[in-house]
Motif scaffolding. Structure first.
Motif, PDB file in Angstrom:
ATOM      1  N   ALA A 106      -8.646  -6.037   6.199  1.00 52.74           N
ATOM      2  CA  ALA A 106      -8.156  -4.643   6.150  1.00 52.74           C
ATOM      3  C   ALA A 106      -9.113  -3.681   5.269  1.00 52.74           C
ATOM      4  O   ALA A 106      -9.664  -4.304   4.226  1.00 52.74           O
ATOM      5  CB  ALA A 106      -6.966  -4.255   5.711  1.00 52.74           C
ATOM      6  N   LEU A 107      -9.660  -2.683   5.966  1.00 56.45           N
ATOM      7  CA  LEU A 107     -10.589  -1.817   4.931  1.00 56.45           C
ATOM      8  C   LEU A 107     -10.024  -0.529   4.599  1.00 56.45           C
ATOM      9  O   LEU A 107      -9.386   0.217   5.252  1.00 56.45           O
ATOM     10  CB  LEU A 107     -11.718  -1.481   5.947  1.00 56.45           C
ATOM     11  N   VAL A 108      -9.725  -0.571   3.393  1.00 51.57           N
ATOM     12  CA  VAL A 108      -9.003   0.560   2.695  1.00 51.57           C
ATOM     13  C   VAL A 108      -9.958   1.645   1.936  1.00 51.57           C
ATOM     14  O   VAL A 108     -11.009   0.741   1.313  1.00 51.57           O
ATOM     15  CB  VAL A 108      -7.714   0.280   1.905  1.00 51.57           C
ATOM     16  N   TYR A 152      -4.139   4.584  -1.243  1.00 51.15           N
ATOM     17  CA  TYR A 152      -4.903   4.006  -0.452  1.00 51.15           C
ATOM     18  C   TYR A 152      -4.993   4.791   0.963  1.00 51.15           C
ATOM     19  O   TYR A 152      -4.141   5.408   1.371  1.00 51.15           O
ATOM     20  CB  TYR A 152      -4.514   2.681  -0.102  1.00 51.15           C
ATOM     21  N   VAL A 153      -6.250   4.633   1.581  1.00 49.55           N
ATOM     22  CA  VAL A 153      -6.243   5.252   2.955  1.00 49.55           C
ATOM     23  C   VAL A 153      -6.902   4.182   3.707  1.00 49.55           C
ATOM     24  O   VAL A 153      -7.912   3.386   3.587  1.00 49.55           O
ATOM     25  CB  VAL A 153      -7.232   6.358   3.007  1.00 49.55           C
ATOM     26  N   LEU A 179      -3.626   6.582 -17.573  1.00 49.83           N
ATOM     27  CA  LEU A 179      -3.622   5.413 -17.033  1.00 49.83           C
ATOM     28  C   LEU A 179      -3.591   5.523 -15.462  1.00 49.83           C
ATOM     29  O   LEU A 179      -3.000   6.479 -14.996  1.00 49.83           O
ATOM     30  CB  LEU A 179      -2.240   4.658 -17.290  1.00 49.83           C
ATOM     31  N   TYR A 180      -4.543   4.664 -14.995  1.00 57.77           N
ATOM     32  CA  TYR A 180      -4.902   4.766 -13.482  1.00 57.77           C
ATOM     33  C   TYR A 180      -4.546   3.180 -13.019  1.00 57.77           C
ATOM     34  O   TYR A 180      -5.174   2.429 -13.269  1.00 57.77           O
ATOM     35  CB  TYR A 180      -6.147   5.157 -13.129  1.00 57.77           C
ATOM     36  N   PHE A 181      -3.575   3.127 -12.028  1.00 57.55           N
ATOM     37  CA  PHE A 181      -3.314   1.683 -11.349  1.00 57.55           C
ATOM     38  C   PHE A 181      -3.781   1.835 -10.166  1.00 57.55           C
ATOM     39  O   PHE A 181      -3.637   2.351  -9.135  1.00 57.55           O
ATOM     40  CB  PHE A 181      -1.663   2.022 -11.172  1.00 57.55           C
ATOM     41  N   ILE A 182      -4.989   0.932 -10.320  1.00 62.57           N
ATOM     42  CA  ILE A 182      -5.883   0.664  -9.155  1.00 62.57           C
ATOM     43  C   ILE A 182      -5.756  -0.327  -8.052  1.00 62.57           C
ATOM     44  O   ILE A 182      -6.218  -0.485  -6.851  1.00 62.57           O
ATOM     45  CB  ILE A 182      -7.657   0.900  -9.590  1.00 62.57           C
ATOM     46  N   ASP A 183      -5.164  -1.530  -8.567  1.00 62.17           N
ATOM     47  CA  ASP A 183      -5.011  -2.700  -7.899  1.00 62.17           C
ATOM     48  C   ASP A 183      -3.498  -3.167  -8.198  1.00 62.17           C
ATOM     49  O   ASP A 183      -3.244  -4.023  -8.885  1.00 62.17           O
ATOM     50  CB  ASP A 183      -5.936  -3.773  -8.222  1.00 62.17           C
ATOM     51  N   THR A 184      -2.503  -2.600  -7.413  1.00 59.85           N
ATOM     52  CA  THR A 184      -1.160  -2.880  -7.648  1.00 59.85           C
ATOM     53  C   THR A 184      -0.725  -4.136  -6.745  1.00 59.85           C
ATOM     54  O   THR A 184      -1.447  -4.297  -5.397  1.00 59.85           O
ATOM     55  CB  THR A 184      -0.220  -1.677  -7.187  1.00 59.85           C
ATOM     56  N   LEU A 241       0.711  -1.213   0.198  1.00 64.30           N
ATOM     57  CA  LEU A 241       0.024   0.009   0.168  1.00 64.30           C
ATOM     58  C   LEU A 241       0.822   1.269   0.160  1.00 64.30           C
ATOM     59  O   LEU A 241       0.599   2.154  -0.780  1.00 64.30           O
ATOM     60  CB  LEU A 241      -0.920  -0.143   1.367  1.00 64.30           C
ATOM     61  N   LEU A 242       1.930   1.321   0.811  1.00 65.72           N
ATOM     62  CA  LEU A 242       2.939   2.323   0.909  1.00 65.72           C
ATOM     63  C   LEU A 242       3.538   2.575  -0.390  1.00 65.72           C
ATOM     64  O   LEU A 242       3.691   3.836  -0.911  1.00 65.72           O
ATOM     65  CB  LEU A 242       3.938   2.318   2.105  1.00 65.72           C
ATOM     66  N   LEU A 243       3.957   1.616  -1.008  1.00 63.33           N
ATOM     67  CA  LEU A 243       4.640   1.660  -2.615  1.00 63.33           C
ATOM     68  C   LEU A 243       3.698   2.259  -3.354  1.00 63.33           C
ATOM     69  O   LEU A 243       3.916   2.938  -4.318  1.00 63.33           O
ATOM     70  CB  LEU A 243       5.240   0.099  -2.838  1.00 63.33           C
TER      71      LEU A 243
END
Length: 209
Positions: free
Chosen positions: A139-141, A125-126, A198-203, A113-115
Motif C-alpha cells: 500500500a502506498l500512503v 494517512y491518505v 507529540l506526533y504519533f507517526i507510526d501507530t 490507518l482509520l484508527l
C-alpha cells in the motif's frame, strides 16, 4: 469522553459510513475487503486468508486503475523498518510503502490507518494506491512529514495515553479497555516531538477480538 459516542463514531468510520464528507479510499478498500470477508468461508488465522485478500486487492486495482507504481521517487529514500519504506514526497509530506507485515490481514492494516486518522488527525494517512514489487503487494500512503527538534520523553507519552483512557500494559504498548483498542510500539522512533508537541507517526492499532 463519551465511550458510546466514540464507539459509534469508530464503527461508522471503519464501515465507511462517516468520518468525512466523501468516503476515503482507505474506507472504500476496507469496506470492499469486509464484504469479501463475509463471503469467505476462511478465517483470519488461515494461512491462505491474506493471500486471498491480496488477490482481491490486485483485482480491485486492475478494475479501478489505482496502481501507484510511478508515484515514488526512489532516490528520495529516508528510512525503512520491518514493515515499511519511507520516501520524501515534498517538504511537507512523505510516502510510505507498507506490505502490512504486522497484520494477519489487509483489513486489519486498513483498520489501523482509520484508527490512526481518528485519534491522531495531525498525522493522518491518505491511501494513494498500491504498488507491486517483486510480486509483493504494497500500500502506498501519504503522511505529513514531521521533523523532530527534541527528544521524545516516553513518560510524557505515557501521561498523554493515560489521560486519553489508555493504560500501559508493557514496555511501549497500551490498551483502552472501554474501546477494546490495543496500541503498540509507542517508542521514541514512532512518537516524535516537535516544539514540545507529540506526533504519533507510526501507530500499530489493533481491535481486540
Amino acid at each position: 469522553m463519551d465511550i458510546k459516542i466514540v464507539k459509534d463514531e469508530l464503527q461508522n468510520i471503519i464501515q465507511g459510513k462517516s468520518g468525512t464528507s466523501q468516503r476515503t479510499l482507505i474506507q472504500t478498500i476496507a469496506s470492499y475487503l469486509g464484504t469479501s470477508q463475509e463471503a469467505s468461508s476462511m478465517v483470519k488465522n488461515d494461512k491462505h486468508y491474506k493471500q486471498e485478500e491480496t488477490k482481491s486487492i490486485i483485482e480491485y486495482c486492475n478494475q479501478n486503475n489505482i496502481w501507484a507504481d510511478n508515484k515514488v521517487n526512489f532516490d528520495l529514500f529516508i528510512s525503512e523498518g520491518a514493515e515499511q519504506k519511507v520516501y520524501i514526497k515534498n517538504e511537507k509530506t512523505v510516502y510510505k510503502l507498507n506490505d502490512s507485515i504486522y497484520y494477519s490481514s489487509w483489513y486489519d492494516y486498513f483498520t489501523n490507518l482509520l484508527l490512526n486518522n481518528y485519534f491522531f488527525p495531525e498525522t493522518s494517512y491518505v491511501l494513494v494506491g498500491f504498488c507491486l514489487y517483486d510480486e509483493i503487494l504494497f500500500a502506498l500512503v501519504e503522511q505529513p512529514f514531521v521533523k523532530a527538534n527534541q527528544p521524545t520523553d516516553l513518560e510524557k507519552v505515557k501521561e498523554f495515553m493515560t489521560n486519553n483512557g489508555f493504560s500501559n500494559t508493557r514496555n511501549h504498548d497500551y490498551y483502552n479497555v472501554d474501546l477494546g483498542i490495543i496500541l503498540e510500539d509507542l517508542h521514541d522512533e514512532n512518537v516524535l516531538t516537535q516544539d514540545g508537541i507529540l506526533y504519533f507517526i507510526d501507530t500499530v492499532f489493533y481491535l481486540k477480538q
